[in-house]
Design a protein around this motif. Structure first.
Motif, PDB file in Angstrom:
ATOM      1  N   ASN A 175      19.211  27.257  -1.728  1.00 10.48           N
ATOM      2  CA  ASN A 175      19.821  28.569  -1.725  1.00 10.48           C
ATOM      3  C   ASN A 175      19.679  29.197  -0.353  1.00 10.48           C
ATOM      4  O   ASN A 175      18.852  28.782   0.455  1.00 10.48           O
ATOM      5  N   GLN A 235      13.246  39.701   2.619  1.00 11.70           N
ATOM      6  CA  GLN A 235      14.254  38.678   2.370  1.00 11.70           C
ATOM      7  C   GLN A 235      15.291  39.157   1.354  1.00 11.70           C
ATOM      8  O   GLN A 235      15.009  39.958   0.472  1.00 11.70           O
ATOM      9  N   ARG A 236      16.512  38.624   1.528  1.00 13.93           N
ATOM     10  CA  ARG A 236      17.610  38.929   0.616  1.00 13.93           C
ATOM     11  C   ARG A 236      18.273  37.611   0.230  1.00 13.93           C
ATOM     12  O   ARG A 236      18.706  36.853   1.091  1.00 13.93           O
ATOM     13  N   GLN A 237      18.319  37.307  -1.058  1.00 16.08           N
ATOM     14  CA  GLN A 237      18.913  36.060  -1.522  1.00 16.08           C
ATOM     15  C   GLN A 237      20.424  36.218  -1.637  1.00 16.08           C
ATOM     16  O   GLN A 237      20.925  37.138  -2.268  1.00 16.08           O
ATOM     17  N   TYR A 282      13.235  24.564   5.365  1.00 15.06           N
ATOM     18  CA  TYR A 282      14.359  25.468   5.550  1.00 15.06           C
ATOM     19  C   TYR A 282      15.282  25.013   6.677  1.00 15.06           C
ATOM     20  O   TYR A 282      14.862  24.373   7.621  1.00 15.06           O
ATOM     21  N   CYS A 335      17.812  28.568   4.506  1.00 20.91           N
ATOM     22  CA  CYS A 335      18.273  27.810   3.357  1.00 20.91           C
ATOM     23  C   CYS A 335      17.088  27.039   2.811  1.00 20.91           C
ATOM     24  O   CYS A 335      16.561  26.156   3.470  1.00 20.91           O
ATOM     25  N   SER A 336      16.643  27.384   1.616  1.00 18.11           N
ATOM     26  CA  SER A 336      15.459  26.763   1.042  1.00 18.11           C
ATOM     27  C   SER A 336      15.842  25.563   0.201  1.00 18.11           C
ATOM     28  O   SER A 336      16.968  25.423  -0.255  1.00 18.11           O
ATOM     29  N   SER A 340      22.549  31.502  -5.415  1.00 26.21           N
ATOM     30  CA  SER A 340      21.575  31.108  -6.453  1.00 26.21           C
ATOM     31  C   SER A 340      22.199  30.097  -7.408  1.00 26.21           C
ATOM     32  O   SER A 340      22.072  30.218  -8.615  1.00 26.21           O
ATOM     33  N   TYR A 355      19.132  32.633   2.112  1.00 26.03           N
ATOM     34  CA  TYR A 355      18.519  33.949   2.175  1.00 26.03           C
ATOM     35  C   TYR A 355      18.750  34.541   3.571  1.00 26.03           C
ATOM     36  O   TYR A 355      18.985  33.811   4.537  1.00 26.03           O
TER      37      TYR A 355
END
Length: 285
Positions: free
Chosen positions: A22, A42-44, A264, A8-9, A47, A24
């Protein structure tokens, strides 16, 4: 071995200093003693302009996370990776949900809630989306918790800080006469662990247990996660993640920094059970 990280960024938007976060997924790959985070894969997952945080695997294909709306109200959301589908677990206007964790039995997601008056409670949310169950409403303030043998280990603040193992509601076991932070269960053991500065301690689940120094963590460690009884991920406030493995001598070998991921939170899952890490240092933590 292949596991998956949920990250989680967090970053700031414009002049309003709104923290957008978001979620990922990142593959965590290992071969022998080497562990690698495949940042390039990576996969988001989310968003939104609001905050999506504290991701937690509940099985290989579903995660739960805390999601804020525009007003700052936080509820729990279930996301199915295989179906790309979001489902609300909670829709409460009178309380905030945070710190979701998986019970040992796998049937419930627990959550620390706080109502409009600031009172904290521990709820259980069935993974089949049935009605939630109130577990504790008389423990305040509840600072942190984890699960051991389907019973909660509770870290309490206030005038009489203490850490309890709630094996029995009427007679909880007093583990420590202080509040412990970063509580986690060490897999395949009778230990819970906690962090003090850069030192990781383990504590037996018995009355008046004496804490034992388990290992010294990398400098500046703010979060950690057990991946197995002898394998840890440690993270610092600057976003460096380090793999640490216990050797036959009993000492830990701290591997090089895997990747600098930024601010993160991380959750990791594997074949045997879900794993998660709670990252500190972001607004609202």
């Amino acid at each position: 071995m292949k596991k998956t990280l949920l990250v989680c960024s967090a970053f700031l938007m414009g002049f309003c200093a709104l923290a957008q976060e978001n979620i990922y997924t990142l593959p965590l790959k290992s071969s022998g003693k080497k562990v690698r985070i495949a940042l390039e894969e990576q996969r988001q997952l989310t968003s939104r302009a609001s905050k999506d945080s504290e991701p937690l695997f509940i099985n290989k294909t579903q995660i739960v996370f805390s999601a804020e709306d525009e007003s700052g109200q936080a509820d729990l959301i279930l996301y199915s990776l295989d179906k790309n589908k979001f489902t609300n677990i909670s829709m409460t206007k009178d309380r905030q949900e945070a710190l979701p964790k998986m019970t040992d039995c796998g049937f419930y997601v627990s959550s620390l809630t706080q109502d409009e008056e600031g009172l904290q409670r521990l709820y259980l949310y069935p993974t089949n989306l049935a009605e939630p169950e109130l577990l504790y409403d008389d423990l305040h303030p509840l600072l942190d918790y984890c699960w051991y043998d389907n019973h909660a280990v509770l870290s309490l603040g206030g005038e009489q800080p203490r850490t309890l193992y709630a094996r029995s509601r009427e007679n909880p076991i007093l583990l420590a006469t202080k509040a412990l932070s970063h509580l986690a269960y060490r897999p395949k053991s009778t230990h819970i662990s906690y962090l003090e500065g850069d030192q990781l301690f383990v504590l037996e689940i018995v009355e008046n247990a004496i804490p034992a120094l388990y290992t010294r963590m990398p400098e500046g460690t703010t979060a950690y996660r057990w991946l197995s009884p002898k394998l840890l991920l440690a993270a610092n406030a600057e976003g460096s993640t380090t793999a640490m493995k216990r050797m036959p001598t009993g000492r830990y070998s701290a591997g090089r920094c895997l990747r600098r991921l930024g601010n993160y939170r991380i959750s990791c899952t594997g074949k045997s059970r879900p794993f998660s890490i709670q990252w500190k240092g972001v607004r609202g933590m």
